[in-house]
Each structure stands twice: as C-alpha cells, then as structure tokens.
Design an enzyme around this catalytic site. Structure first.
Site, PDB file in Angstrom:
ATOM      1  N   HIS A  21       8.947 -16.890 -56.537  1.00  0.00           N
ATOM      2  CA  HIS A  21       9.526 -17.889 -57.443  1.00  0.00           C
ATOM      3  C   HIS A  21      10.991 -18.100 -57.105  1.00  0.00           C
ATOM      4  O   HIS A  21      11.587 -17.295 -56.370  1.00  0.00           O
ATOM      5  CB  HIS A  21       9.329 -17.474 -58.914  1.00  0.00           C
ATOM      6  CG  HIS A  21       9.798 -16.094 -59.243  1.00  0.00           C
ATOM      7  ND1 HIS A  21       9.116 -14.951 -58.863  1.00  0.00           N
ATOM      8  CD2 HIS A  21      10.901 -15.651 -59.901  1.00  0.00           C
ATOM      9  CE1 HIS A  21       9.767 -13.883 -59.278  1.00  0.00           C
ATOM     10  NE2 HIS A  21      10.861 -14.276 -59.908  1.00  0.00           N
ATOM     11  N   HIS A  78      11.979 -15.356 -54.083  1.00  0.00           N
ATOM     12  CA  HIS A  78      11.773 -13.906 -53.989  1.00  0.00           C
ATOM     13  C   HIS A  78      10.571 -13.519 -54.841  1.00  0.00           C
ATOM     14  O   HIS A  78      10.126 -14.297 -55.679  1.00  0.00           O
ATOM     15  CB  HIS A  78      13.009 -13.155 -54.498  1.00  0.00           C
ATOM     16  CG  HIS A  78      13.255 -13.350 -55.971  1.00  0.00           C
ATOM     17  ND1 HIS A  78      13.776 -14.508 -56.484  1.00  0.00           N
ATOM     18  CD2 HIS A  78      13.021 -12.540 -57.042  1.00  0.00           C
ATOM     19  CE1 HIS A  78      13.862 -14.406 -57.802  1.00  0.00           C
ATOM     20  NE2 HIS A  78      13.409 -13.220 -58.174  1.00  0.00           N
ATOM     21  N   ARG A  85      21.152 -24.071 -67.696  1.00  0.00           N
ATOM     22  CA  ARG A  85      19.926 -23.297 -67.962  1.00  0.00           C
ATOM     23  C   ARG A  85      20.336 -21.854 -68.227  1.00  0.00           C
ATOM     24  O   ARG A  85      21.177 -21.293 -67.504  1.00  0.00           O
ATOM     25  CB  ARG A  85      18.998 -23.368 -66.741  1.00  0.00           C
ATOM     26  CG  ARG A  85      17.765 -22.471 -66.850  1.00  0.00           C
ATOM     27  CD  ARG A  85      16.880 -22.608 -65.619  1.00  0.00           C
ATOM     28  NE  ARG A  85      15.944 -21.511 -65.560  1.00  0.00           N
ATOM     29  CZ  ARG A  85      14.698 -21.542 -66.036  1.00  0.00           C
ATOM     30  NH1 ARG A  85      14.223 -22.642 -66.590  1.00  0.00           N
ATOM     31  NH2 ARG A  85      13.916 -20.485 -65.950  1.00  0.00           N
ATOM     32  N   ASP A 120       9.421 -10.213 -57.458  1.00  0.00           N
ATOM     33  CA  ASP A 120      10.070  -9.133 -58.203  1.00  0.00           C
ATOM     34  C   ASP A 120       9.442  -7.800 -57.782  1.00  0.00           C
ATOM     35  O   ASP A 120       8.215  -7.685 -57.717  1.00  0.00           O
ATOM     36  CB  ASP A 120       9.889  -9.345 -59.713  1.00  0.00           C
ATOM     37  CG  ASP A 120      10.632 -10.591 -60.192  1.00  0.00           C
ATOM     38  OD1 ASP A 120      11.539 -11.060 -59.471  1.00  0.00           O
ATOM     39  OD2 ASP A 120      10.306 -11.093 -61.283  1.00  0.00           O
TER      40      ASP A 120
HETATM   41  C1  GA4 Z   1      14.758  -9.452 -57.845  1.00  0.00           C
HETATM   42  C2  GA4 Z   1      14.286  -9.126 -59.278  1.00  0.00           C
HETATM   43  C3  GA4 Z   1      15.441  -8.661 -60.182  1.00  0.00           C
HETATM   44  O1  GA4 Z   1      16.261  -9.777 -60.545  1.00  0.00           O
HETATM   45  C4  GA4 Z   1      16.313  -7.591 -59.480  1.00  0.00           C
HETATM   46  C5  GA4 Z   1      16.926  -8.246 -58.247  1.00  0.00           C
HETATM   47  C6  GA4 Z   1      17.892  -7.418 -57.398  1.00  0.00           C
HETATM   48  C7  GA4 Z   1      19.369  -7.673 -57.772  1.00  0.00           C
HETATM   49  O2  GA4 Z   1      19.713  -8.737 -58.268  1.00  0.00           O
HETATM   50  O3  GA4 Z   1      20.171  -6.770 -57.485  1.00  0.00           O
HETATM   51  C8  GA4 Z   1      17.590  -7.789 -55.932  1.00  0.00           C
HETATM   52  C9  GA4 Z   1      16.213  -8.540 -55.963  1.00  0.00           C
HETATM   53  C10 GA4 Z   1      15.698  -8.338 -57.374  1.00  0.00           C
HETATM   54  C11 GA4 Z   1      15.250  -8.015 -54.882  1.00  0.00           C
HETATM   55  C12 GA4 Z   1      15.909  -7.741 -53.508  1.00  0.00           C
HETATM   56  C13 GA4 Z   1      17.350  -7.217 -53.641  1.00  0.00           C
HETATM   57  C14 GA4 Z   1      17.520  -6.576 -55.008  1.00  0.00           C
HETATM   58  C15 GA4 Z   1      18.624  -8.638 -55.191  1.00  0.00           C
HETATM   59  C16 GA4 Z   1      18.259  -8.407 -53.753  1.00  0.00           C
HETATM   60  C17 GA4 Z   1      18.644  -9.184 -52.756  1.00  0.00           C
HETATM   61  C18 GA4 Z   1      17.306  -6.987 -60.438  1.00  0.00           C
HETATM   62  C19 GA4 Z   1      15.413  -6.603 -58.831  1.00  0.00           C
HETATM   63  O4  GA4 Z   1      14.984  -5.564 -59.293  1.00  0.00           O
HETATM   64  O5  GA4 Z   1      15.093  -7.035 -57.556  1.00  0.00           O
END
Ligand code: GA4
Length: 318
Positions: free
Chosen positions: A250, A193, A260, A195
């Site tokens: 990443h 994914h 980890r 961020d």
């Molecule tokens: C990815 C980055 C952060 O960990 C996060 C994630 C969020 C979550 O865990 O709820 C998301 C992911 C993240 C992006 C797409 C959506 C939302 C899980 C998911 C499948 C907290 C964020 O801001 O976006």
C-alpha cells in the site's frame, strides 16, 4: 456489504470490491479469511469504538502537527519512535508526510515517545493510551476470528501475540498537509511498502490518498471513511499462514486540496516470539515456504531495508 474501489486512472482495470465487515455478523469470520486471502485488506464497520474518543484524538493530533516546528523537533528525529518529517526509515526514503511513531509497550521504554508526550497536553497521552487499548482489542478480535475459521490450535495461538503485555505494537499518526499552490500535483506521501507486523488497523479523516496494490499489480484508491477502520495484513501473518494470507502493498498519495490525517496501529508479536508457518495449517515440514526467525530478528533486518524492498525474502527458504 461491499464498497467499490476506484482504480487509479493511469493503471486501468475494472472496479475492485473491497469487503466490508461487521464483526458482530455471524458470517464475519468466513468473510475475514476470504478477504485476507484475496486482498489482504478489508474494512470494519459497526465497530463500537466510542466516537468522541476518535473525534477528540483527531483534534489533539491536529493541534500537535500545528505546533511550531522547533517544538515538534524536540521529539525527533525518530529512532524509529518520536516525531519525523519527510524522512522515513534509515535508507533515504522520503515522503510528503509528518508523523509521530509511539510504542505501545510501556515496558519497552522509548525516550522519544516520552518526548512527544512532553510537548502535548496530558489528555493527549490519556487518549492515545485508551486508543491503543481499543486497537489491541480489535486486532485480538480479528485474529480470534481467523483462528476459529481456520481451526488454529490451541485457541489463542495467534491472537495472544497481540494481546499479551509483551506484544511489540506501535501507533503511527501521519499528517499529509494540503498544498498551498492550486496547481500542485499529487506526490508520494508514503511510498509503497508492506507492513512487517501481523496486522495493522488504520483510520483516517475523509481525505483520500490511500491506495492498495492488487495481486496483478494494479493500484486502486481506497475511498476514505472516517467512521470505519481498515485492516491491513502484515508480513508476519503471511508467514504464519504459509502464504495463505497476503501482506498487501500500500501507499499514500498526497491530496493537493485537503490535509489527510491517519492513525495506524501495528499489531506486532513479542520480540522473542518465533515466527514460522503454523504446524496446524501445514502438516508437512517440507511444505513450509518460510524458515523460522524471531520477530526481533525480522524486525531489525526489516528496519535496515528501504521502504519498497521485498522484506519477506528474509524468511524464504533458499
Ligand atoms: C512500515 C510500517 C510501519 O509504519 C513501520 C515503518 C518503519 C518506520 O517508519 O520506521 C519502516 C517501515 C515500516 C518498513 C521498512 C523500514 C522500517 C521504515 C522503513 C524504511 C513503523 C514499521 O514497523 O515498518
């Protein structure tokens, strides 16, 4: 200084060089910009963060993940804040991970964040708050250096987005447990994914697992280093620089022998902030690659996607 990244064997390429930055070095801002353009990723050394804060916070986080499942579940399921296990997001993504997600902005009350602190000692909350302040400081510093190097005006245009009280930042702790069976294969800990925020600051223990994807699609393993931080460019910074900076894909693969533990601070802008390419970087409107959305709009659409989806499409002009 540079560190060699090891390519993941299945997808062979030559070793990649990961930039290592000392923020006190006078040439650091030039190197940061280069790293953000080329990889969307770099390592920060000589950061001055109190080592005992890091050690103690890790000890407390380890204790948290070792709590009985019934206690951890009192702070879940995540909404997105709180404690989660295996399930990530709303669209069926799963990974071999346990995590907590905490909001950094105390004005945006989250009952699940409060629930996490109810299950942990007061010292944990105090350290988390201190750590978030330190991470806010590091994110602000990095963005100030980007502003200076790119000549972004007015001063603070970018960095204030993470510095102000209303910034919508959060902290994630991910725990990837080692496998009991010696024959266990590595699995997806946290799927690929990017961020959504401006930038993320990651720290982990010395167990490998993090991989980044290069522009040519090659995945490379990032050697862990508990004494350093890693900065990850997010989608919002890609949009604001009109694609000059790249948000880096990443993922984390589990290590079968050692656990980890990582902590990632996501520096996000205030919910009402309008995100669009910066006019001082792109003088002609017709050259804008992205349309304007508020962070709140992008965030809520993003949170409805699957982890590996290409979310920047939401910003792209038709
Ligand atoms: C990815 C980055 C952060 O960990 C996060 C994630 C969020 C979550 O865990 O709820 C998301 C992911 C993240 C992006 C797409 C959506 C939302 C899980 C998911 C499948 C907290 C964020 O801001 O976006």
């Amino acid at each position: 200084m540079v560190v060699l990244l090891q390519p993941v064997p299945k997808f062979k390429t030559s070793p990649v060089i990961i930039p290592v930055l000392d923020l006190t070095d006078p040439t650091a801002k030039t190197q940061i910009v280069k790293a953000c353009e080329e990889l969307g990723f770099f390592k920060v050394v000589n950061h001055g963060v109190r080592p005992d804060l890091l050690t103690k916070l890790y000890e407390e986080a380890t204790k948290l993940f070792a709590l009985p499942q019934s206690l951890k579940d009192k702070a879940g399921p995540p909404d997105p804040f709180g404690y989660g296990s295996k399930r990530i997001g709303l669209k069926g993504d799963v990974g071999c991970v346990e995590y907590i997600l905490l909001n950094a902005n105390s004005h945006l009350q989250s009952t699940k964040t409060t629930a996490v602190f109810r299950e942990t000692p007061t010292i944990f909350r105090e350290m988390v708050e201190e750590y978030m302040e330190v991470m806010k400081g590091m994110s602000t510093k990095v963005l100030e250096m980007v502003e200076e190097e790119l000549g972004i005006e007015p001063k603070g245009k970018l960095s204030k987005l993470v510095k102000v009280e209303e910034s919508d930042s959060c902290l994630r702790m991910n725990y990837y447990k080692e496998k009991e069976e010696t024959t266990a294969k590595e699995e997806i800990g946290f799927g690929e994914h990017t961020d959504p925020q401006l930038l993320s600051v990651l720290r982990s223990n010395d167990t490998e697992g993090l991989q980044i994807c290069l522009k040519d699609g090659t995945w490379v393993s990032v050697p862990p280093d508990h004494s350093s931080f890693f900065v990850i460019v997010g989608d919002t910074l890609q949009v604001m620089t009109n694609g000059k900076f790249k948000s880096v894909k990443h993922r984390v693969l589990t290590n079968t022998k050692r656990s980890r533990l990582s902590m990632i601070y996501f520096g996000g802008p205030p919910l009402t902030e309008k995100i669009a390419p910066l006019a001082c970087l792109v003088p002609k409107q017709e050259d804008y690659l992205y349309k304007e959305l508020t962070w709140s709009q992008y965030k809520s659409s993003s949170y409805k996607t699957k982890l590996g989806d290409y979310r920047l499409g939401l910003f792209e002009k038709q």
